[in-house]
Design an enzyme around this catalytic site. Structure first.
Site, PDB file in Angstrom:
ATOM      1  N   ASP A 156     -37.796   4.446  25.285  1.00  0.00           N
ATOM      2  CA  ASP A 156     -37.929   5.381  26.399  1.00  0.00           C
ATOM      3  C   ASP A 156     -38.528   4.704  27.635  1.00  0.00           C
ATOM      4  O   ASP A 156     -38.006   4.853  28.745  1.00  0.00           O
ATOM      5  CB  ASP A 156     -38.791   6.576  25.980  1.00  0.00           C
ATOM      6  CG  ASP A 156     -38.819   7.656  27.040  1.00  0.00           C
ATOM      7  OD1 ASP A 156     -37.954   8.547  26.998  1.00  0.00           O
ATOM      8  OD2 ASP A 156     -39.692   7.606  27.926  1.00  0.00           O
ATOM      9  N   ALA A 184     -36.425  10.050  28.710  1.00  0.00           N
ATOM     10  CA  ALA A 184     -35.117   9.440  28.448  1.00  0.00           C
ATOM     11  C   ALA A 184     -34.631   9.776  27.038  1.00  0.00           C
ATOM     12  O   ALA A 184     -33.454  10.078  26.834  1.00  0.00           O
ATOM     13  CB  ALA A 184     -35.200   7.928  28.639  1.00  0.00           C
ATOM     14  N   ASP A 185     -35.522   9.714  26.059  1.00  0.00           N
ATOM     15  CA  ASP A 185     -35.145  10.067  24.696  1.00  0.00           C
ATOM     16  C   ASP A 185     -34.619  11.496  24.621  1.00  0.00           C
ATOM     17  O   ASP A 185     -33.577  11.771  24.012  1.00  0.00           O
ATOM     18  CB  ASP A 185     -36.362   9.944  23.764  1.00  0.00           C
ATOM     19  CG  ASP A 185     -36.586   8.525  23.276  1.00  0.00           C
ATOM     20  OD1 ASP A 185     -35.615   7.749  23.205  1.00  0.00           O
ATOM     21  OD2 ASP A 185     -37.733   8.192  22.957  1.00  0.00           O
ATOM     22  N   LYS A 186     -35.349  12.427  25.223  1.00  0.00           N
ATOM     23  CA  LYS A 186     -34.998  13.842  25.056  1.00  0.00           C
ATOM     24  C   LYS A 186     -33.758  14.221  25.863  1.00  0.00           C
ATOM     25  O   LYS A 186     -32.893  14.961  25.370  1.00  0.00           O
ATOM     26  CB  LYS A 186     -36.202  14.713  25.428  1.00  0.00           C
ATOM     27  CG  LYS A 186     -37.355  14.570  24.436  1.00  0.00           C
ATOM     28  CD  LYS A 186     -38.481  15.546  24.703  1.00  0.00           C
ATOM     29  CE  LYS A 186     -39.291  15.158  25.894  1.00  0.00           C
ATOM     30  NZ  LYS A 186     -40.484  16.038  26.068  1.00  0.00           N
ATOM     31  N   GLY A 189     -30.865  12.803  24.078  1.00  0.00           N
ATOM     32  CA  GLY A 189     -30.645  13.559  22.845  1.00  0.00           C
ATOM     33  C   GLY A 189     -29.871  14.841  23.091  1.00  0.00           C
ATOM     34  O   GLY A 189     -28.952  15.188  22.331  1.00  0.00           O
TER      35      GLY A 189
END
Length: 414
Positions: A156, A184-186, A189
């Site tokens: 991230d 960034a991860d979420k 996702g």
């Protein structure tokens, strides 16, 4: 999961899953940390049967932060509901065969194992699609295939930096900084979950599976530049990148006489009503503020004026006055404040539930509301390998085979 009339926790019935829009879809999930697990949790909330395949060490996020027992951290509990966990040594032939057996009965395979490693395991798209052309094969990667970054590791923080997000945050602080969450991860996702649902729809119409790749870098560049491409939307450019309103040094929650308030007059009507409210009618005709185009060009001056006015009254005075003028304004809340938010509590957003091994925990409802196929929260975040034997039996493994795999340390069951 539900609460009694007194707000006390009541146990969920994991053995009675409710139907959802993805009921009947099986997902094999070999992802870890947040990007992939958040995606697959969304699919699980929609009713998919998500089988989380873990190594004996387990997902790294199992041990991040507070926990009541090893491998069951709060972050893991929040990102892994509605899944079953099997613990398998995929580096050994017998363990890999279990995963292949799982995939042969699955609709969707999701992995964030890096390309070269997944190819060495024999879990690459070409081989799995040859076994089942209807398979939807999903790669949660850092960088898209075909560019010079394709094999770079991605996390991230590094994606926030390389995608422009950290630089944009630096517009306020004077130096690059990260957003205070795994943004960034979420975001990626959610994007991957959307792509998977689209691929399921395509297969429903055509019978064809396909490869789906959602890279963090390209997703976040697209996300960050949606408004910030700005003058470079045109070729040749009509101006610089960066939308000035959202990076103005004066764009912030404003100090009132006794606290802070987020306020956003936006339209021409909003600003006219605001100028009259604060006794500045001459500003309505001020050429710097008369139109949205001019306000954007003079945004620092405009927001400085707003900040000066906000300091003259209390937060409650402003909330009442701005509400009467239909001008958006809300108090600034911390994450802890949200646990007692009147709107969220009226919606039963936070639910106290009894986890079978972790005791009472706080779970958040899905924000997605569907009238015909509601979201389902029927499985708690699993212990490492909790469902290994259960899943193997569903695959047709007999007890002697299971005992042998356990004796060889190919599988583990908590």
């Amino acid at each position: 999961m539900s609460k009694s009339a007194c707000g006390e926790a009541v146990p969920s019935q994991e053995d009675k899953p409710r139907p959802g829009p993805l009921s009947g879809i099986r997902v094999v999930d070999t992802t870890s940390v947040l990007f992939g697990p958040y995606c697959t949790q969304l699919l699980g909330d929609m009713g998919a049967d998500v089988i989380k395949v873990e190594s004996f060490a387990g997902d790294n996020i199992r041990n991040v932060g507070f926990s009541r027992s090893p491998g069951m951290s709060g972050v893991f509990l929040s990102a892994n509901r509605n899944k079953r966990s099997i613990a398998v040594d995929m580096k050994r032939a017998e363990g890999l065969q279990i995963v292949l057996d799982l995939v042969s009965r699955a609709d969707v395979f999701v992995t964030n194992i890096r390309r070269k490693a997944v190819a060495r395991l024999g879990l690459d798209y070409d081989r799995l699609s040859a076994r089942d052309p209807r398979l939807i094969y999903c790669s949660a990667v850092g960088f898209g295939e075909g560019g010079p970054y394709e094999d770079y590791p991605a996390f991230d923080d590094t994606i926030q930096a390389i995608s422009g997000m950290a630089s944009l945050q630096g517009q306020f602080s004077g130096e690059p900084s990260y957003v205070a969450m795994a943004a960034a991860d979420k975001i990626t996702g959610i994007t991957l979950a959307l792509a998977i649902v689209a691929a399921i729809r395509h297969r429903d119409r055509t019978g064809e599976g396909q490869r789906v790749e959602v890279p963090m870098f390209e997703t976040m560049v697209s996300f960050n530049l949606l408004e910030h491409l700005f003058g470079h939307t045109f070729d040749p450019p009509l101006g610089p990148t960066i939308y000035p309103r959202v990076v103005s040094k004066n764009r912030r929650p404003y100090r009132t006489a006794d606290g802070y308030l987020a306020v956003l007059p936006y339209s021409d009507e909003h600003w006219s009503r605001f100028f009259l409210l604060v006794g500045r009618p001459e500003c309505i005709l001020d050429c710097r503020f008369a139109t949205i185009a001019e306000r954007t060009r003079n945004i620092d001056d405009l927001y400085a004026l707003l900040a000066d006015e906000m300091a003259k009254h209390t937060t409650q005075w402003w909330l009442k006055a701005l509400s009467e003028q239909d001008i958006p304004a809300v108090p600034v809340k911390s994450p802890a404040d949200l646990l007692d938010d009147v709107h969220l509590n009226a919606r039963d957003f936070f639910q106290k539930v009894e986890h079978p091994t972790e005791g009472r925990i706080v779970s958040m409802m899905s924000p997605i509301q569907m009238s015909r196929s509601p979201m389902a929260s029927v499985r708690f975040a699993p212990r490492l390998g909790q469902h290994t034997v259960e899943v193997l039996r569903e695959l047709g493994y007999q007890q002697p085979q299971i005992d042998s795999l356990r004796a060889m340390d190919i599988i583990r069951n908590s």
